[in-house]
Design an enzyme around this catalytic site. Structure first.
Site, PDB file in Angstrom:
ATOM      1  N   LYS A  48      44.644  36.344  29.457  1.00 27.10           N
ATOM      2  CA  LYS A  48      43.200  36.197  29.296  1.00 27.10           C
ATOM      3  C   LYS A  48      42.647  35.126  30.236  1.00 27.10           C
ATOM      4  CE  LYS A  48      43.259  37.666  24.439  1.00 27.10           C
ATOM      5  NZ  LYS A  48      42.578  38.942  24.616  1.00 27.10           N
ATOM      6  N   ARG A  83      39.665  35.635  32.998  1.00 20.44           N
ATOM      7  CA  ARG A  83      38.518  34.742  33.167  1.00 20.44           C
ATOM      8  C   ARG A  83      38.406  34.291  34.621  1.00 20.44           C
ATOM      9  NH1 ARG A  83      37.722  30.408  28.219  1.00 20.44           N
ATOM     10  NH2 ARG A  83      37.530  31.899  26.507  1.00 20.44           N
TER      11      ARG A  83
END
Length: 238
Positions: A63, A67
């Site tokens: 994740k 980002r």
């Protein structure tokens, strides 16, 4: 993508496909060129600041890469940090290896006094939708921290005992024992023990203040939302 201006993703739960799926969405958004906001598939810890053990560390590091890719491409975003899902953690009173609320005894990780944050999945969706065209959440982390849903495991168990009019035997599991569980239990439990260790022992959902330069709190922004409280959520199990 050219037919929409806001993209909310809930894909890529499996670590083996998550990065590929989200990267493909990012590429499509860049090509479309008209997207006003992208919500990547997160809805959990704030992965940029999280301290967590393996095997969860590697999974959530994906994740972080997503980002980074979003920021690199200059895509307008909102990252949703929604903490612990009610459907998993409240349905078993924070037990890792159970599927229902126990009748006789409950295992409490650590001393049971660390505060954590529980959020109903319907409320996660509601807050995300409200934030979708809100300039206050543009390029920010939307933290969902409803006040009534911040409680410790000891408080959670006591609330259930009061509702059920019963008393559960509390068995406290030391941090050392939890670390052994992470290393010794069979799949999928090491991942969930690592997630629980970060929350219930290290306090990773509550051990920081929101930096207003990068984040905002959902229940303060949208006071009209009547979110589901922990107290109300437990009623469905009576």
């Amino acid at each position: 993508m050219k037919k929409v201006d806001i993209v909310i993703s809930a894909l890529g739960h499996e670590p083996s496909t998550q990065l590929e799926e989200q990267t493909r969405i990012i590429s499509a958004i860049k090509e479309a060129g008209n997207i006003k906001r992208f919500f990547p598939s997160e809805f959990g810890y704030d992965v940029d600041r999280l301290q967590i053990l393996e095997p969860a560390k590697s999974v959530l590091a994906i994740k972080v890469k997503i980002r980074e890719a979003i920021r690199k491409e200059g895509i307008p975003f909102t990252f949703v940090s929604s903490n612990f899902c009610c459907s998993y953690f409240l349905s078993r009173l924070g037990q890792v290896e159970e599927t229902t609320i126990p009748d006789e005894r409950v295992f409490i990780l650590g001393d049971g006094n660390t505060k954590v944050i529980f959020v109903d999945e319907h409320d996660m969706a509601t807050y995300a939708i409200k934030a979708a065209d809100d300039e206050r959440t543009l390029n920010k982390i939307l933290y969902i921290r409803p006040t009534a849903n911040i409680c410790s495991l000891n408080e959670l168990v006591s609330l259930w005992e009061e509702k059920k009019r019963t008393t559960l035997e509390r068995i406290y599991v030391s941090e050392e024992e939890v670390l052994n569980k992470i290393n010794e239990t069979s799949e999928p439990w090491p991942f969930f023990y690592a997630i629980s260790h970060a929350g219930f022992i290290k306090g990773e959902t509550t051990n920081f203040d929101i930096d207003s330069s990068i984040g905002v709190e959902a229940s303060q922004l949208y006071t009209d939302v009547k979110y589901t409280t922990v107290e109300k959520y437990l009623n469905r199990f009576l």
